[in-house]
Motif scaffolding. Structure first.
Motif, PDB file in Angstrom:
ATOM      1  N   MET A  70       3.386 -37.011  29.862  1.00  0.00           N
ATOM      2  CA  MET A  70       2.248 -37.695  29.109  1.00  0.00           C
ATOM      3  C   MET A  70       1.894 -39.082  29.722  1.00  0.00           C
ATOM      4  N   GLU A  71       2.917 -39.791  30.246  1.00  0.00           N
ATOM      5  CA  GLU A  71       2.979 -40.891  30.960  1.00  0.00           C
ATOM      6  C   GLU A  71       1.959 -41.056  31.987  1.00  0.00           C
ATOM      7  N   THR A  72       2.155 -40.142  33.018  1.00  0.00           N
ATOM      8  CA  THR A  72       1.501 -40.185  34.109  1.00  0.00           C
ATOM      9  C   THR A  72       0.085 -39.579  33.771  1.00  0.00           C
ATOM     10  N   ALA A  73      -0.303 -38.672  32.960  1.00  0.00           N
ATOM     11  CA  ALA A  73      -1.519 -38.315  32.499  1.00  0.00           C
ATOM     12  C   ALA A  73      -2.505 -39.216  31.752  1.00  0.00           C
ATOM     13  N   PHE A  74      -1.953 -39.837  30.846  1.00  0.00           N
ATOM     14  CA  PHE A  74      -2.731 -40.701  30.012  1.00  0.00           C
ATOM     15  C   PHE A  74      -2.504 -42.243  29.803  1.00  0.00           C
ATOM     16  N   SER A  75      -1.338 -42.471  30.735  1.00  0.00           N
ATOM     17  CA  SER A  75      -0.984 -43.986  30.779  1.00  0.00           C
ATOM     18  C   SER A  75      -1.168 -44.816  29.418  1.00  0.00           C
ATOM     19  N   PRO A  76      -0.200 -44.298  28.385  1.00  0.00           N
ATOM     20  CA  PRO A  76      -0.192 -44.735  27.167  1.00  0.00           C
ATOM     21  C   PRO A  76       0.236 -46.077  27.171  1.00  0.00           C
ATOM     22  N   ASP A  77      -0.172 -46.912  26.037  1.00  0.00           N
ATOM     23  CA  ASP A  77       0.879 -48.127  25.907  1.00  0.00           C
ATOM     24  C   ASP A  77       2.273 -47.833  25.179  1.00  0.00           C
ATOM     25  N   LYS A  78       2.237 -46.791  24.570  1.00  0.00           N
ATOM     26  CA  LYS A  78       3.641 -46.465  23.852  1.00  0.00           C
ATOM     27  C   LYS A  78       3.600 -45.078  23.642  1.00  0.00           C
ATOM     28  N   LEU A  79       4.885 -44.345  23.654  1.00  0.00           N
ATOM     29  CA  LEU A  79       4.953 -43.036  23.440  1.00  0.00           C
ATOM     30  C   LEU A  79       5.645 -43.079  21.894  1.00  0.00           C
ATOM     31  N   ASN A  80       5.210 -42.142  21.026  1.00  0.00           N
ATOM     32  CA  ASN A  80       5.873 -42.097  19.692  1.00  0.00           C
ATOM     33  C   ASN A  80       6.490 -40.624  19.993  1.00  0.00           C
ATOM     34  N   ILE A  81       7.890 -40.571  19.653  1.00  0.00           N
ATOM     35  CA  ILE A  81       8.670 -39.237  19.577  1.00  0.00           C
ATOM     36  C   ILE A  81       9.366 -39.025  18.269  1.00  0.00           C
ATOM     37  N   ALA A  82       9.204 -38.154  17.563  1.00  0.00           N
ATOM     38  CA  ALA A  82       9.583 -38.140  16.167  1.00  0.00           C
ATOM     39  C   ALA A  82       9.849 -36.776  15.779  1.00  0.00           C
ATOM     40  N   ALA A  83      11.036 -36.261  15.036  1.00  0.00           N
ATOM     41  CA  ALA A  83      11.303 -35.048  14.464  1.00  0.00           C
ATOM     42  C   ALA A  83      11.445 -35.255  12.833  1.00  0.00           C
ATOM     43  N   LEU A  84      10.154 -35.297  12.216  1.00  0.00           N
ATOM     44  CA  LEU A  84      10.214 -35.426  10.678  1.00  0.00           C
ATOM     45  C   LEU A  84      10.412 -34.163   9.958  1.00  0.00           C
ATOM     46  N   GLY A  85       9.208 -33.126   9.572  1.00  0.00           N
ATOM     47  CA  GLY A  85       9.516 -32.040   9.337  1.00  0.00           C
ATOM     48  C   GLY A  85       9.715 -32.268   7.728  1.00  0.00           C
ATOM     49  N   ASN A  86       9.253 -32.944   7.016  1.00  0.00           N
ATOM     50  CA  ASN A  86       9.174 -33.166   5.409  1.00  0.00           C
ATOM     51  C   ASN A  86       8.511 -31.888   5.011  1.00  0.00           C
ATOM     52  N   ILE A  87       7.311 -31.661   5.907  1.00  0.00           N
ATOM     53  CA  ILE A  87       6.186 -30.534   5.121  1.00  0.00           C
ATOM     54  C   ILE A  87       6.551 -29.319   5.686  1.00  0.00           C
ATOM     55  N   VAL A  88       6.581 -29.138   6.974  1.00  0.00           N
ATOM     56  CA  VAL A  88       6.846 -28.012   7.630  1.00  0.00           C
ATOM     57  C   VAL A  88       8.321 -27.806   7.915  1.00  0.00           C
ATOM     58  N   PRO A  89       9.221 -26.772   7.632  1.00  0.00           N
ATOM     59  CA  PRO A  89      10.400 -26.831   7.668  1.00  0.00           C
ATOM     60  C   PRO A  89      10.832 -26.051   8.870  1.00  0.00           C
ATOM     61  N   GLN A  90       9.928 -25.924   9.881  1.00  0.00           N
ATOM     62  CA  GLN A  90      10.491 -25.528  11.113  1.00  0.00           C
ATOM     63  C   GLN A  90      10.791 -26.661  12.070  1.00  0.00           C
ATOM     64  N   LEU A  91      11.695 -26.706  12.659  1.00  0.00           N
ATOM     65  CA  LEU A  91      11.896 -28.001  13.598  1.00  0.00           C
ATOM     66  C   LEU A  91      10.882 -28.070  14.768  1.00  0.00           C
ATOM     67  N   HIS A  92      10.298 -29.226  14.845  1.00  0.00           N
ATOM     68  CA  HIS A  92       9.202 -29.314  15.780  1.00  0.00           C
ATOM     69  C   HIS A  92       9.351 -31.235  16.044  1.00  0.00           C
ATOM     70  N   VAL A  93       9.154 -31.202  17.218  1.00  0.00           N
ATOM     71  CA  VAL A  93       9.399 -32.701  17.901  1.00  0.00           C
ATOM     72  C   VAL A  93       7.977 -33.221  18.277  1.00  0.00           C
ATOM     73  N   HIS A  94       7.380 -34.133  17.532  1.00  0.00           N
ATOM     74  CA  HIS A  94       6.094 -34.882  18.019  1.00  0.00           C
ATOM     75  C   HIS A  94       6.122 -35.438  19.064  1.00  0.00           C
ATOM     76  N   HIS A  95       5.309 -35.709  20.022  1.00  0.00           N
ATOM     77  CA  HIS A  95       5.135 -36.634  21.144  1.00  0.00           C
ATOM     78  C   HIS A  95       3.691 -37.035  21.252  1.00  0.00           C
ATOM     79  N   ILE A  96       3.417 -38.262  20.931  1.00  0.00           N
ATOM     80  CA  ILE A  96       2.247 -38.617  20.683  1.00  0.00           C
ATOM     81  C   ILE A  96       1.964 -40.176  21.768  1.00  0.00           C
ATOM     82  N   ALA A  97       0.847 -39.953  22.372  1.00  0.00           N
ATOM     83  CA  ALA A  97       0.520 -41.021  23.282  1.00  0.00           C
ATOM     84  C   ALA A  97      -0.336 -42.052  22.510  1.00  0.00           C
ATOM     85  N   ARG A  98       0.231 -43.250  22.200  1.00  0.00           N
ATOM     86  CA  ARG A  98      -0.500 -44.264  21.545  1.00  0.00           C
ATOM     87  C   ARG A  98      -1.053 -45.412  22.562  1.00  0.00           C
ATOM     88  N   PHE A  99      -2.193 -45.947  21.898  1.00  0.00           N
ATOM     89  CA  PHE A  99      -2.870 -46.932  22.531  1.00  0.00           C
ATOM     90  C   PHE A  99      -3.257 -47.978  21.725  1.00  0.00           C
TER      91      PHE A  99
END
Lengths: 141, 141
Positions: A70-99
């Motif tokens: 993601m860093e190479t492809a999008f050159s984001p200012d920050k990555l946000n990485i998070a396992a929340l899952g309050n709503i969807v009860p299947q483990l999933h890990v968000h990786h979001i390129a932030r600008f």
């Protein structure tokens, strides 16, 4: 992984781009952010620490490979990485390129307005960008 | 770790409870949620994947130890684990015990109303609960 079924809400909101040895790689259908989700293909797991030690390590490897791509492809200012899952009860890990220029910055992205689905062409462009990075032989994608 | 300095905003908003081999363990001063933060003691690092491979593994071990301790100490409905860092540019990983009854559920906690600082006694109680779990010899706390 034979008994693994992707949660219907993730299936509805995302496009499946491929899979690592452990996790499916999804693209959330929201063109406001390059937003990927790793879903370990283990049925019934809700928390990272409920995975086996080996699976935790593999998830870390896949997360790092995705973050680097993601860093190479999008050159984001920050990555946000998070396992929340309050709503969807299947483990999933968000990786979001932030600008600094994105609509939610510097707030987190969850709950910010409705998603803006991709036009086909821009979705293909984002997909190509990340998949070409991940196709490097050093990742197991 | 001699050159590591905790970011002033984390220092202001949190109480330092102790340290793992890699990370400081902080308690955010917000009594609405049991909210802990791991801060790897590596100066100038902003992203998990910028840590060395060995440090990434150690952070995972510390995160898992903390998650297990939080699960035993607080019996949450869900853990929220996240590395955001859009505002504070020092790598830090949130670990938040979430309850269906908490004021933000099921939304993420960031940006929800002002924090409600702990009364001394309840802060001591939360600290004791987590530290007693982490003092198990199987963790390196």
């Amino acid at each position: 992984m034979a008994d693994f079924i992707l949660h219907p809400q993730l299936d509805r909101d995302c496009h499946v781009l491929g899979s690592f040895p452990l996790s499916l790689l999804l693209l959330l259908d929201d063109s406001r952010y390059p937003w990927f989700i790793l879903v370990p293909q283990r049925q019934g797991i809700r928390e990272i620490h409920h995975l086996s030690g080996a699976d935790q390590q593999q998830l870390l490897r896949e997360s790092t490979a995705l973050a680097l791509a993601m860093e190479t492809a999008f050159s984001p200012d920050k990555l946000n990485i998070a396992a929340l899952g309050n709503i969807v009860p299947q483990l999933h890990v968000h990786h979001i390129a932030r600008f600094i220029s994105d609509p939610a910055w510097p707030a987190p992205v969850w709950g910010e307005l409705p998603a803006e689905p991709y036009a086909l062409e821009s979705r293909q462009r984002v997909t190509e960008k990340i998949v070409s990075q991940l196709s490097d032989p050093s990742t197991a994608f």
